[in-house]
Design an enzyme around this catalytic site. Sequence first.
Site, PDB file in Angstrom:
ATOM      1  N   SER A  62      -6.417 -33.187  -7.203  1.00  0.00           N
ATOM      2  CA  SER A  62      -6.424 -34.154  -6.113  1.00  0.00           C
ATOM      3  C   SER A  62      -5.581 -33.647  -4.940  1.00  0.00           C
ATOM      4  O   SER A  62      -6.016 -33.650  -3.781  1.00  0.00           O
ATOM      5  CB  SER A  62      -5.874 -35.492  -6.646  1.00  0.00           C
ATOM      6  OG  SER A  62      -5.537 -36.364  -5.603  1.00  0.00           O
ATOM      7  N   ARG A  99      -8.747 -43.784 -10.295  1.00  0.00           N
ATOM      8  CA  ARG A  99      -7.616 -43.246 -11.084  1.00  0.00           C
ATOM      9  C   ARG A  99      -6.431 -44.185 -10.992  1.00  0.00           C
ATOM     10  O   ARG A  99      -5.744 -44.451 -11.972  1.00  0.00           O
ATOM     11  CB  ARG A  99      -7.199 -41.867 -10.549  1.00  0.00           C
ATOM     12  CG  ARG A  99      -8.158 -40.757 -10.907  1.00  0.00           C
ATOM     13  CD  ARG A  99      -7.725 -39.457 -10.257  1.00  0.00           C
ATOM     14  NE  ARG A  99      -6.371 -39.116 -10.570  1.00  0.00           N
ATOM     15  CZ  ARG A  99      -5.484 -38.643  -9.669  1.00  0.00           C
ATOM     16  NH1 ARG A  99      -5.808 -38.451  -8.419  1.00  0.00           N
ATOM     17  NH2 ARG A  99      -4.267 -38.353 -10.056  1.00  0.00           N
ATOM     18  N   ASP A 119     -12.311 -36.093  -4.242  1.00  0.00           N
ATOM     19  CA  ASP A 119     -10.990 -36.713  -4.405  1.00  0.00           C
ATOM     20  C   ASP A 119     -11.059 -38.166  -3.929  1.00  0.00           C
ATOM     21  O   ASP A 119     -10.519 -39.069  -4.575  1.00  0.00           O
ATOM     22  CB  ASP A 119      -9.950 -35.919  -3.608  1.00  0.00           C
ATOM     23  CG  ASP A 119      -8.556 -36.518  -3.726  1.00  0.00           C
ATOM     24  OD1 ASP A 119      -8.172 -36.897  -4.851  1.00  0.00           O
ATOM     25  OD2 ASP A 119      -7.860 -36.616  -2.710  1.00  0.00           O
ATOM     26  N   HIS A 159       3.082 -32.135   0.633  1.00  0.00           N
ATOM     27  CA  HIS A 159       2.510 -33.236  -0.141  1.00  0.00           C
ATOM     28  C   HIS A 159       3.463 -33.656  -1.241  1.00  0.00           C
ATOM     29  O   HIS A 159       4.025 -32.812  -1.943  1.00  0.00           O
ATOM     30  CB  HIS A 159       1.169 -32.837  -0.764  1.00  0.00           C
ATOM     31  CG  HIS A 159       0.277 -34.002  -1.001  1.00  0.00           C
ATOM     32  ND1 HIS A 159      -0.671 -34.416  -0.094  1.00  0.00           N
ATOM     33  CD2 HIS A 159       0.212 -34.871  -2.026  1.00  0.00           C
ATOM     34  CE1 HIS A 159      -1.280 -35.490  -0.555  1.00  0.00           C
ATOM     35  NE2 HIS A 159      -0.763 -35.787  -1.741  1.00  0.00           N
ATOM     36  N   LYS A 185      -6.938 -31.561  -1.114  1.00  0.00           N
ATOM     37  CA  LYS A 185      -6.609 -32.034   0.243  1.00  0.00           C
ATOM     38  C   LYS A 185      -5.981 -30.913   1.073  1.00  0.00           C
ATOM     39  O   LYS A 185      -6.204 -30.821   2.276  1.00  0.00           O
ATOM     40  CB  LYS A 185      -5.639 -33.229   0.167  1.00  0.00           C
ATOM     41  CG  LYS A 185      -6.336 -34.511  -0.271  1.00  0.00           C
ATOM     42  CD  LYS A 185      -5.450 -35.729  -0.091  1.00  0.00           C
ATOM     43  CE  LYS A 185      -4.620 -36.043  -1.305  1.00  0.00           C
ATOM     44  NZ  LYS A 185      -5.340 -36.557  -2.463  1.00  0.00           N
TER      45      LYS A 185
HETATM   46  N1  URA Z   1      -1.003 -37.524  -4.415  1.00  0.00           N
HETATM   47  C1  URA Z   1      -2.329 -37.259  -4.424  1.00  0.00           C
HETATM   48  O1  URA Z   1      -2.911 -37.031  -3.387  1.00  0.00           O
HETATM   49  N2  URA Z   1      -2.973 -37.241  -5.578  1.00  0.00           N
HETATM   50  C2  URA Z   1      -2.369 -37.478  -6.742  1.00  0.00           C
HETATM   51  O2  URA Z   1      -3.015 -37.443  -7.762  1.00  0.00           O
HETATM   52  C3  URA Z   1      -0.980 -37.746  -6.737  1.00  0.00           C
HETATM   53  C4  URA Z   1      -0.321 -37.783  -5.547  1.00  0.00           C
END
Ligand code: URA
Length: 455
Positions: A191, A176, A169, A90, A195
């Site tokens: 966040s 956000r 999220d 990520h 995931k």
């Molecule tokens: N990627 C995400 O999934 N969330 C964030 O807050 C920043 C990048």
Amino acid sequence: MNDAIGVDDILEHIERLRHGETLTTERASAVLDAYRSGRLADYQLTAWLATLAGRGLRFAEIVDLTRAYLGPARGEGAVPRDGRTVVDKHSTGGVGDKTTLIVVPLVAALGVRVCKLSGRGLGIAGGTIDKLESVPGLKLEFTASELATRLAADDIVIGSFSGALVPGDTATYDLRSVSGCVRSAPLIAASIVSKKVAVNADAVVFDVRYGAGALLADRESARRLAGLLVRLGGAFGLRCRAVLSDGSVPLGTAVGNAAEIDEAIGFLRGTGDRRLRAECEALAVEMVRVSEPDEPEQRIRERLRSAIDSGAALSMLVRMLEAQGGDTGPVLGGGGYCRPKARTSVRAQGTGWITDISSLDIGRAALKLGAGKVSADDVIDPHAGIRLTRHLGEHVAEGDVIAEVFHDGRDSGDAVALVSRAFSIGRQEDCRVPGEPEPVSEGDVHPQETGMVHV
Ligand code: URA
């Protein structure tokens, strides 16, 4: 106590948070449930998020918020633990960051199993799901068991975060993005890690980007966030590594959704630029390492290069797109996915070396063109974007074409002006030298043990 929360309660809860009351999973879940069932308005949830972003959270609160983001499923039922390592990756996001589209098929071609849950654009940074939606027909929303089925069939899947997998999220993400709450480290960490826990992968590599075009202003903030991500992932049983990368200059040559897919395909055909190659290699090495800890780094790098040279990495991307129902004609036919209605050339305003290309201005231009969202109900234009035709450190003469702007034929003047402004032209010795990607692991980061975590 997951008691129902209403308008009066949220105001009191926000007030108490401001005075230091601890955020718990129960309280955060009550707020998120109230929003999702329509009892709270966007502005009330935004006020809550802004309070958390402004006040900071203690580590235990970030763990609790991450649990609340996951909702009742808490990641159960996603990828089964069968002894074979599943890796996720990520990025915190940056302008031109298309690394997922490259490294996921690349490491999968080496036999690494990848199950990746991605997000959308946040602020000026594009998101993998927005990019992949440029591929007609591609299925990106999966239930946990569908993710598991896809992974079992092909050892590779990229899916979108969704209300089914990470309800909290998903509820907070767009708000956000459009309310100035994207740079809060605790909110970013909850966040992202929610995931990763939803996927139930064994290991994750975080790409933490810094610089004016990224969420983190500088390398030290990125290092602190990397520490937080690694520690938070660890609290949920994930083996984590991170790479710090410089996002102050756009990554690669394309910025925009379909344009970045095309650049990723070109990369997998062997035509990537040097910085994009260095960043993708750094991430891919870490992803292979967490899966095959005994493999020497030199050997991993050789295998990565031969997966590109042999076409195995590109075939893996095509396989994934086909398996997820996407139209692969533009890859196989070579025409690409980016078909803008109009293109405008941007020309150098002077003669000299390109000393800088501002990610911030390029990212803002891409937003103006419709490549991302400025307000929550904006519709993204997959073909909008920018291609940088001249690069940092190159010499240009006044009037040379330095970039092309892809647009819908209407009102692109502001974006063109921003792209022009993004290029600084001057003396060779003043050329910016972007930082090299820096891998960090648990031992290298210094997570904050106690106290509030801020940006
Ligand atoms: N990627 C995400 O999934 N969330 C964030 O807050 C920043 C990048």
